[in-house]
Design an enzyme around this catalytic site. Structure first.
Site, short mmCIF file in Angstrom:
data_model
loop_
_atom_site.label_atom_id
_atom_site.label_comp_id
_atom_site.label_asym_id
_atom_site.label_seq_id
_atom_site.Cartn_x
_atom_site.Cartn_y
_atom_site.Cartn_z
N SER A 1 -10.03 -0.95 7.15
CA SER A 1 -9.53 -0.62 5.60
C SER A 1 -8.61 -1.74 4.94
CB SER A 1 -8.43 0.86 5.65
OG SER A 1 -9.13 1.93 5.92
N LYS B 1 0.77 -1.23 0.04
CA LYS B 1 0.06 -0.14 -0.04
C LYS B 1 0.97 1.19 -0.16
CE LYS B 1 -4.01 1.97 2.64
NZ LYS B 1 -4.78 1.70 3.75
N SER C 1 -9.55 1.59 2.79
CA SER C 1 -8.95 2.51 1.81
C SER C 1 -7.75 1.62 1.19
CB SER C 1 -8.21 3.63 2.52
OG SER C 1 -7.47 3.04 3.67
#
Length: 425
Positions: A131, A32, A107
């Site tokens: 997330s 990420k 996210s």
């Protein structure tokens, strides 16, 4: 054009080679884009950090490389982790490979989409209020939110320090647990980490749930989409058929958990994001006028709408005259959530609920209604408030897309979660 280009799952497609050999040799791991990678851009999905290249690796990245993994690149995400759909990224939304035309969740949507599409064997995300688990559920893969303190946050660009944890995403429970083994454990760079009794998780994926008691919090099932509840009930039936027992438990505090979570998260975000002022980090606000004007200009240009909204609300909640009214009350509610979980675990070994109360949103559906996006986190945020571990495992599909089953465990009892989740799988 490759599949990942179609999906917009990666923001930077640059391989980082391993530095050693180990359990992840031959595996590719997507990371990420809020996790620092030396010499490779780390943007947090924000125009504010467009072009920023960290001078060091996050601890989890160092451990990946030492375990033989090749980092496949940096994945798309909601800006600074603020979102549930990966649509607030400054670099465009990510498509859901498991449900075309729908969001991949957020996210960590880019990480989940990369694994679901086979563009990476495994991935790392970060979970502040769901997330990792939300995109795992929406993309039909496995995601683990570890116990707070199990995985180092050194090198993670902070959103809300007291809530967030880096967590693994994978195609199976066992593979995801193997990745957790590599990144777990204490780190001298992060004083919040601690030494667990064991970091052996993958061998617990044996599917043996004979005698396991699964608590079902009624508050986390009521109000969920009908198709989601059907898949959830079918998964519980499957667990019972394998020897598990289910009991109803109550978490009355979850009714206030979303409100408490957003007050705490936004307050911490307003403090953490103060460093992005156009001087130390971020786009320049120019040198005309006074510093306040330059500071405001940098943040106006660098931050997207959702980040501005959360920073403003967090600053308000912490301001003189409102601190006790909002922030202190939210911390009181957090203590209530922890107490309710403790009482529930007196009756059950793990707790089960739908990961998300709804199937994946259509693209664009929640952008005009932020409240809808916030309320979708109702089943995931209590876990972060209580600093507990949780896993999302695929539990079938509706016409709108995949459904995830969430299992919550006691602190540092990831082995029991892995065992129960492997039975669902």
């Amino acid at each position: 054009m490759s599949a990942d280009d179609d999906l917009n799952a990666f923001l930077t497609r640059e391989e980082i080679p391993p530095t050693g050999e180990g359990p992840l040799s031959g595996k590719s791991v997507a990371v990420k884009d809020n996790i620092s990678t030396e010499g490779v851009p780390t943007t947090c999905g924000s125009a504010m950090l467009d072009g920023y290249v960290p001078p060091y690796d996050a601890t989890v990245v160092t451990r990946l490389k030492e375990a033989g993994a090749t980092v496949a690149g940096k994945t798309n995400m909601d800006e600074f982790g603020m979102g549930t759909t990966t649509e607030t990224s400054a670099f465009g939304p990510t498509e859901n490979p498991a449900a075309p035309g729908r969001v991949p969740g957020g996210s960590s949507g880019g990480s989940a989409a990369a694994v679901a599409a086979g563009e990476a064997d495994l991935a790392l995300g970060s979970d502040t209020g769901g997330s990792v688990r939300c995109p795992a559920a929406f993309c039909g893969v496995v995601g683990i939110k570890p116990t707070y303190g199990l995985v180092s946050r050194y090198g993670l660009v902070a959103y809300a320090n007291s809530l967030e944890q880096i967590g693994p995403i994978g195609p199976t429970v066992e593979a995801t647990a193997e990745l957790l083994e590599v990144i777990a454990g204490p780190d001298p760079h992060d004083a919040t980490t601690r030494e667990p009794e064991t970091t052996a998780y993958a061998d617990a994926a044996d599917g043996d749930v004979e005698g396991l008691t699964v608590g079902v919090p009624t508050e986390l099932v009521e109000g969920a989409d009908e198709g989601v509840v059907e898949r959830f009930e079918a998964a519980l039936d499957d667990l019972r058929a394998q020897g598990a027992e289910t009991v109803e438990v109550s978490l009355p505090s979850v009714e206030t958990a979303v409100q408490a979570y957003y007050v705490i998260a936004m307050s911490e975000a307003s403090s953490n994001l103060a460093r992005f002022d156009g001087v130390r980090y971020g786009v320049s606000g120019g040198y005309e006028g006074n510093w306040n004007e330059s500071f405001a200009a940098a943040r106006e240009a660098g931050f997207g709408e959702e980040v501005k909204r959360r920073v403003l609300l967090g600053t308000y909640a912490l301001s003189a005259g409102y601190h006790d009214k909002y922030y202190k009350k939210a911390q009181d509610a957090r203590a209530w959530v922890r107490r309710d979980f403790a009482e529930a675990f007196e009756e059950a070994d793990v707790l089960a609920s739908p990961t998300m109360p709804v199937p994946p949103f259509e693209m664009g559906e929640s952008l005009d209604d932020p409240l809808q996006m916030y309320l979708a986190d109702a089943n995931t945020v209590p876990v972060n408030l209580a600093n507990l571990p949780a896993i999302s495992v695929p539990a079938g599909e509706t016409e709108e897309g995949p459904v995830g089953l969430q299992l919550v465990g006691e602190a540092f009892d990831e082995r029991t979660l892995v065992r129960a989740a492997s039975a669902v799988e």
